[in-house]
Design a protein around this motif. Structure first.
Motif, PDB file in Angstrom:
ATOM      1  N   ASP C  10     -45.157  24.183  -5.456  1.00 20.11           N
ATOM      2  CA  ASP C  10     -45.630  23.086  -6.309  1.00 20.11           C
ATOM      3  C   ASP C  10     -44.496  22.528  -7.182  1.00 20.11           C
ATOM      4  OD1 ASP C  10     -45.222  25.193  -7.987  1.00 20.11           O
ATOM      5  OD2 ASP C  10     -47.183  25.045  -8.982  1.00 20.11           O
ATOM      6  N   LEU C  12     -41.245  20.056  -7.846  1.00 25.85           N
ATOM      7  CA  LEU C  12     -40.602  18.792  -7.453  1.00 25.85           C
ATOM      8  C   LEU C  12     -39.127  19.018  -7.113  1.00 25.85           C
ATOM      9  CD1 LEU C  12     -41.826  16.460 -10.352  1.00 25.85           C
ATOM     10  CD2 LEU C  12     -42.659  16.424  -7.988  1.00 25.85           C
ATOM     11  N   SER C 163     -45.494  12.733  -2.944  1.00 27.64           N
ATOM     12  CA  SER C 163     -46.179  13.153  -1.719  1.00 27.64           C
ATOM     13  C   SER C 163     -46.513  14.638  -1.791  1.00 27.64           C
ATOM     14  CB  SER C 163     -45.285  12.910  -0.505  1.00 27.64           C
ATOM     15  OG  SER C 163     -44.234  13.857  -0.482  1.00 27.64           O
ATOM     16  N   ALA C 164     -47.484  15.007  -0.971  1.00 25.41           N
ATOM     17  CA  ALA C 164     -47.761  16.434  -0.763  1.00 25.41           C
ATOM     18  C   ALA C 164     -48.162  16.582   0.692  1.00 25.41           C
ATOM     19  CB  ALA C 164     -48.872  16.925  -1.684  1.00 25.41           C
ATOM     20  N   LEU C 173     -45.585  20.425  -2.392  1.00 29.30           N
ATOM     21  CA  LEU C 173     -45.420  19.198  -3.171  1.00 29.30           C
ATOM     22  C   LEU C 173     -44.061  18.579  -2.863  1.00 29.30           C
ATOM     23  CD1 LEU C 173     -46.469  17.368  -5.548  1.00 29.30           C
ATOM     24  CD2 LEU C 173     -45.257  18.914  -7.112  1.00 29.30           C
ATOM     25  N   ASP C 174     -44.013  17.247  -2.796  1.00 26.49           N
ATOM     26  CA  ASP C 174     -42.759  16.487  -2.728  1.00 26.49           C
ATOM     27  C   ASP C 174     -41.922  16.893  -1.514  1.00 26.49           C
ATOM     28  OD1 ASP C 174     -40.713  14.764  -3.431  1.00 26.49           O
ATOM     29  OD2 ASP C 174     -39.906  16.044  -5.007  1.00 26.49           O
ATOM     30  N   LEU C 217     -54.730  18.671  -2.090  1.00 24.23           N
ATOM     31  CA  LEU C 217     -53.454  17.942  -2.049  1.00 24.23           C
ATOM     32  C   LEU C 217     -53.370  16.901  -3.165  1.00 24.23           C
ATOM     33  CD1 LEU C 217     -53.083  17.515   1.824  1.00 24.23           C
ATOM     34  CD2 LEU C 217     -51.539  18.816   0.342  1.00 24.23           C
ATOM     35  N   LEU C 220     -52.560  18.680  -6.362  1.00 25.42           N
ATOM     36  CA  LEU C 220     -51.142  19.052  -6.390  1.00 25.42           C
ATOM     37  C   LEU C 220     -50.287  17.840  -6.785  1.00 25.42           C
ATOM     38  CD1 LEU C 220     -49.243  21.423  -5.689  1.00 25.42           C
ATOM     39  CD2 LEU C 220     -49.372  20.729  -3.286  1.00 25.42           C
ATOM     40  N   CYS C 221     -50.588  16.702  -6.192  1.00 29.02           N
ATOM     41  CA  CYS C 221     -49.856  15.473  -6.534  1.00 29.02           C
ATOM     42  C   CYS C 221     -50.045  15.138  -8.015  1.00 29.02           C
ATOM     43  CB  CYS C 221     -50.356  14.292  -5.701  1.00 29.02           C
ATOM     44  SG  CYS C 221     -49.798  14.348  -3.989  1.00 29.02           S
ATOM     45  N   ARG C 223     -50.459  16.988 -10.534  1.00 31.57           N
ATOM     46  CA  ARG C 223     -49.585  17.793 -11.410  1.00 31.57           C
ATOM     47  C   ARG C 223     -48.148  17.297 -11.321  1.00 31.57           C
ATOM     48  NH1 ARG C 223     -52.628  22.130  -9.309  1.00 31.57           N
ATOM     49  NH2 ARG C 223     -50.848  22.977  -8.184  1.00 31.57           N
ATOM     50  N   GLY C 224     -47.685  17.015 -10.114  1.00 29.60           N
ATOM     51  CA  GLY C 224     -46.322  16.514  -9.949  1.00 29.60           C
ATOM     52  C   GLY C 224     -46.111  15.184 -10.656  1.00 29.60           C
TER      53      GLY C 224
END
Lengths: 238, 238, 238, 238, 238, 238
Positions: C10, C12, C163-164, C173-174, C217, C220-221, C223-224
Motif C-alpha cells: 500500500d 506509493l 492506480s491500484a 497500490l500505484d 481497490l 486502497l486508492c 488512502r494513496g
C-alpha cells in the motif's frame, strides 16, 4: 576531367525563360535549364493570411514535382497524405527568396502565390524555381500596374539562384542530376540584382568542406547569377 | 548597444549538456542553452530503411516542439494532421549533420534515431538540437561498443552548431529569441571537430547581405563552435 | 512476495511535484513518480470552443508520449497521421478530471489547456498527469488572480489520481510498468479533496473481478490519494 | 418523480436482440434497446495482428455512429480525417469486454472483428454494443464449430453491459439520452455470467460521488445485467 | 439460361421501400432490393455551402458501405484516412440525381443531406441509394411543408434508378452481385417521372459495346424504372 | 447562334498531340485541345497491385489539375489532405478506358501508370486525358517491344474520347469551359477503333433529357472521335 555534357566548370546549362505561357495566370514562366523543366505561375488573390500586418501584402510559393518528373516515378503526396519533406523545405526557400524583392507595403493587402511545378527534373529544380518564379512574379506585378490596380511596381530588385558543388576535386557551376548525385558538397545561392546574398545553403553530403572552399563556391555562383539575371532581363523585355 | 541578456557580441549563452538523463534510451542528453531546453534521445533499432545499402547503417533525426514550448501555445501537428514545415526542414538538417560524423559501414545494419523535442524554445533550437543530438548519439554508440555489439566506435569526428546574425548593425553570436526576431540576417553553421563546415544556412530576412558579411558571420560561428565542442567533450567525460 | 522495488503493497512510489518549471507557460509542473516523468503545462487563452455556454470558461487536456518515453521507441502520431487511441482516451479522462475542480462561471470566457507530455513512462502516466495537471492548473489560476485578471480563484476543490491493481493475489497500490503488465485487474481512481470519486476506471485484463475486490481497490486508492494530496499542497506552498 | 418513459428506477428499457440479421457476416445481431438501435456484425479472418502471440487468436471491435444516428447530423469521421475520440475510447472498451469471454488459445490464429454501427442513438450505445456484440461473437464462434473449423467453442462465459446513473437524487438504471444528458453521475458496467466485473467506468459529470453511491450504482447494474443475460440466452436459443 | 435467382431477364428483384424508419431524421427510407439493404436518411440544416447562390437551397448526398456490407470485411475509410474513390464517385452521382428533382429556389436557404449507408451489398447499391434517397428526400420535404417551414413542396418530379447489363449474351435488368461481377457491360440509369434521363453511366468492363446495345440497355432500364416509380409512389402513400 | 470560338456545332477544337515530350517517361504525350493543355506520361513498373491475377499486367491512371490550371487558383489536394472527389472519379474513368485497349496477359506482370496532369483547363480535360493517355500508353508499349521486353504489342485497339452537350437548344461537340458551364446536358464518350463504346457518361445538369437526345449526342461524339483517332494515328506515326 570533362563534364558529362561537355560544359566548362564555370559554365551554365542552356537556360530558357519563357514568360506568359499560361493563359489564365496573372504571371507565368516556363523554365528550361538543360533537361530540367519547371512551370511557374503567379496567382494574385485579394486577401492575405492572418499573420500579415494590416496594409501589407504577402508573397508565398508552393513547389511540387509531377510524379514522373524523375527517372523513376514517385507516388503523389496525396496518396501518402504527406507533403514531401523536401518539397516543404524547398517551397519555404522559394517563398523567402521571392519576398526579398518585393515591397510588401506597396503591394498592398493581396497575396501572390508562385506555384513551381517540376515537369522534368534533372538537378537544380529549386534554383530554377527561384529564377523562373521571379519572372512569373514580375509579370504578375507588371500586370497589376498595367491594370491600374497598383500605381507603382512593388519590386525592389531582381532575384535569381544557381547551384555549385564539389564533384571529386572539381568546382562545378550549375550541377545536373548526375553531378548532384556524385557531389561531395552542394551549395545553393540566391542573390539580388546588386550581387548580394539573400539565401545560402551549403551541405557537405560526402565530406566536410573548408571555409575557403565555401567562399570559392559562392564566388562561382555569383558569376553564374550575373549571367542568369541578364537572361531574366531579356525575357522580361528589358 | 548592450545585448538583452548583457552578453558580449561574440559570447555564447550559458550551455549545459547533461548526458544520460533518460532511463530507457540508449543515449540521451538534456540541452540547456540560455532559456532554450531540448531533450535529445538516441534510439537504436536493428534494421535500416529500404534506401540504405546493404551492410551499412543509418542515422536520422526527428524534431518537434512541445505545444507550449513558446511564448504562445501552438496546436500539435497531429491535430492539424500535418508535420509543421519548419520541423520538416529542421529535422532534415539535424539528420544530415549527424550522419556526417558516423562511419555507416562500421555502424552496420542498424538505425540510430535522434529525437529532439523542444521543451522550451528561446531561439537556437535547431543548433541546440544538433549539439545535444551529437552527445546523445555519441552515448548510444559508446553503449553499443560497451555492450559488445560493435567492436569499434563508428564516430569519425564530433559535430556542433551555433547561429549568428546581423541585428541592427551588430554581428551577434548565438541569438536568443528576441534577437532572432529582430535579426536582418540569420546564419546557422554546423561544423566538425576540424573546424570544417558540414552545413551552412543563411537567410536575409530583413535585408540582403554581402559576401563579406557572410564570411564574418561564419568566422564568428567558428569561434563559438570551438567553445561548444569543449563543453561537449567535458560532458562526454573526455 | 516483495514488490520489484521493495515497496509495501500500500506504499506509493516516491512522488516529486515541481511547479513553475516552465518559463513561458502560465502554470507548469514536472511530475516524477518513480521512473515516470511527465511535464504538465497550463496555457490560458482568452477564448472558448463553440460548445461552451456564453459567460463560462473551459478546461481541456492533451496527453502524448515522447517517441522514446518507453522501453521501445514508438513512431510519432504525426508519422501515422493518427492520434494514438490510448492517448485519445487518456486525454479525455484528464480533461474531465480537471474540469471537476473548476468553477467555469468564475473562470469566465477563457480556456485553460493542460498539456501532459510523458518524457519517461514507467506505469501510471495517466494518473501522474491528473495529479501534476492539477498543480499546473492551480498555478495558472493563481497567476490569473495575481495578475488581476480574475477577482477570485475559480478552484472548488483539489484533484489527484492513482492506480491500484491485482497482481497475482496481491492488492498493490500505484503500479509501476512491470506490475501493470502483469496485473490481472487494473483500477484508476480520481478523487477530490473530500475523498469523493470523480472518475473510476477498472479493467479485468487477466480475469474478471468481484464487486468486493473492486471496493477494496478503491479503498486502497483512497488512502494513496490522501497522501498525494498532501504532496500537492506542499508543492503549491500551502 | 416519474422517468420520461414511465419506467421504474430499476427497470431496463425494452431490449430486443435479433441474431442472424446479416446475410454475409459470420455472426450478427441487431440490438434495439428503447430507441437505441445498433447493428453488430462479427467477421472472422484467418490471420492475427503482429502483437498477438503465436498460436493465439484475437478479438477486436470497431464502433461508429452513422452521421444521422443522433438528433443532429454529425460529419463523418472521414470528412474530418479523424476518428472521433469518443469512438476511439468506446471501441477499446468493447474490444476489452469481448476478449474477456474468449479463450484465445482455443480460438487459434484467427481474428474476430466486431463492428458496432449505431443506426439510432438514444443513450446507452456503448453498453448496447457490448451486449449485442457478445451475441454476434457467439454466433460467429458457433458457426466456426458448426463448419468444423473449431473442435470446441472458445467461449468461457457470457458478457453483457448496462449503465446506471444519478439523475437529480434518483438512482436510475439504463439511462436514455435525456436522462444521460441530465445525469450528475454516469456509470457503465460490463459483467460476465458469474456476475463478476469485467469493466467499470464511472464519471462525475455534474458532481463528485461517494464510494457508497458508486457501490449502489454497481449493484443496480448487476441486477439489470442478470436480466439482460437472460435475454441474450433466449436470443441465442438456449 | 436461367438467372441465379430464377428471375426473367427483364424482371426486377423484389423491392421494398420503408419510409419513416428513423426516429430522428427529417426523412428516411430503408431499401431492400433483393439482398441489398441500404438505409437512407435525409437531414435538413438551415444553411447552405458557400458555392450556393443566395436565396437557393442545396441537396447533397453521402454514400458509404458498412465495413461488413460485403462478402469480405473491408477496412473503414477512416482507418485508411481516405474516402474510398468508388464512394466518392457514387455520392456525386446520387447528389446530382436528387438535385434534379428539387426546385432549389423553393427549397430556400437550407441544405438537405441524404446519407446512404449500405448495410448489406449484393449489387445495385448506387441505384438503390438513388431510389431510396428520393423517398427519404421526399419525406423530409413533406415534413418541411407539414411543419409550415415551406409553403409549397419544392419537388418537381420523382427520381429512380436501376442497372442493366450484358452478361454473356443476355441483356439483364437489375443485376445482383454475381451477375454484376460477370457482366461484360454495366449500365446505370437515373430517370425522372416523365421517363427522361437524368444520369446515364455505361462501362464496358469485359468488352466494348455497340451504340445499339447501349440503346437496348437504356430501354430495359426505362421499363424497370417505371415499375420502381410505382413502388415509390405506393411507399409514399400516393 | 455562333459558338464562342466561331466553330460549327459539330466541329472539334484544334487538337495537337505531341508524343515523346518527356525525357524520362517510357511514354508521353502533350495534349493541346483549344486552350486545354494536359501532360500525359506513361510509367512502366515491373510489379502489379495485389488484386491482379498472376501472369497478368495492369494499367491505371492518375489525374490532377495544377493549382492554377483554371481561371481561379485552387488549393492543392495535399493542403486539404484529400484527393478532390472530381479527380477520383475522373482517374477511375481514364483507367477503365485505357485498360480496354490492352491485352493484360500479353502485357505480363507489369503496371503502366498514366499520369494526366492538367496544366491549363478550358473544358474537356477528362476526354483530352483519355485521348492523350492512349498516345502515351501506346508509346510506352511500343518502347517495351523495341527494347525486347515484350515480344508482341499488347494493344488490341485504340481509344479516344470527346464530349458533347446541349447548350440552349444547340447540340454542340467538344465543349469548351464556357459552353460546359452553360450546358443543360453534358455527355462524355470513350470509343475504340471500331467505333464501339467503352464508357458513356451523361448528366442532365440543367434539365433531364430524352433517350432520343442522348442518342443524337452519342452520334455527334462518334463522328468527333473518328477525327480524333486520325490525329492519334498521325501523331503515332502511322
Amino acid at each position: 576531367m570533362a563534364r558529362i555534357d561537355g560544359r566548362a566548370n564555370d559554365q551554365l546549362r542552356p537556360l530558357e525563360l519563357t514568360p506568359g505561357i499560361h493563359k489564365f495566370a496573372e504571371g507565368s514562366c516556363l523554365v528550361r535549364c538543360g533537361n530540367t523543366v519547371v512551370i511557374c505561375t503567379a496567382s494574385v488573390e485579394e486577401r492575405t493570411p492572418p499573420h500579415v500586418p494590416e496594409g501589407e501584402g504577402w508573397v508565398t510559393a508552393e513547389y511540387s514535382m509531377l510524379p514522373r518528373a524523375n527517372r523513376e516515378r514517385s507516388r503523389r503526396d496525396i496518396s501518402k497524405l504527406k507533403l514531401a519533406p523536401r518539397s516543404a523545405e524547398i517551397q519555404r526557400l522559394i517563398g523567402r527568396a521571392l519576398r526579398a524583392c518585393v515591397d510588401r507595403k506597396k503591394l498592398g493587402e493581396r497575396t501572390v502565390t508562385i506555384d513551381c511545378d517540376v515537369l522534368q527534373g534533372d538537378g537544380g529544380t529549386r534554383t530554377a524555381s527561384v529564377t523562373g518564379g521571379y519572372v512569373a512574379l514580375s509579370c504578375a506585378l507588371h500586370n497589376l500596374v498595367e491594370r491600374g490596380v497598383l500605381a507603382e511596381l512593388p519590386l525592389t530588385t531582381c532575384v535569381a539562384a544557381v547551384s555549385a558543388g564539389l564533384v571529386g576535386d572539381e568546382l562545378l557551376l550549375d550541377l545536373c542530376y548526375e553531378e548532384d548525385s556524385a557531389a561531395q558538397v552542394d551549395l545553393n545561392c540566391v542573390m539580388n540584382g546588386a550581387g548580394e546574398l539573400i539565401e545560402l545553403q551549403a551541405t557537405g553530403e560526402g565530406r566536410a568542406f573548408t571555409v575557403e572552399e565555401q567562399r570559392t563556391l559562392v564566388d562561382l555562383c555569383a558569376r553564374g547569377i550575373r549571367e542568369i539575371q541578364a537572361i531574366q532581363r531579356a525575357a522580361l523585355g528589358g
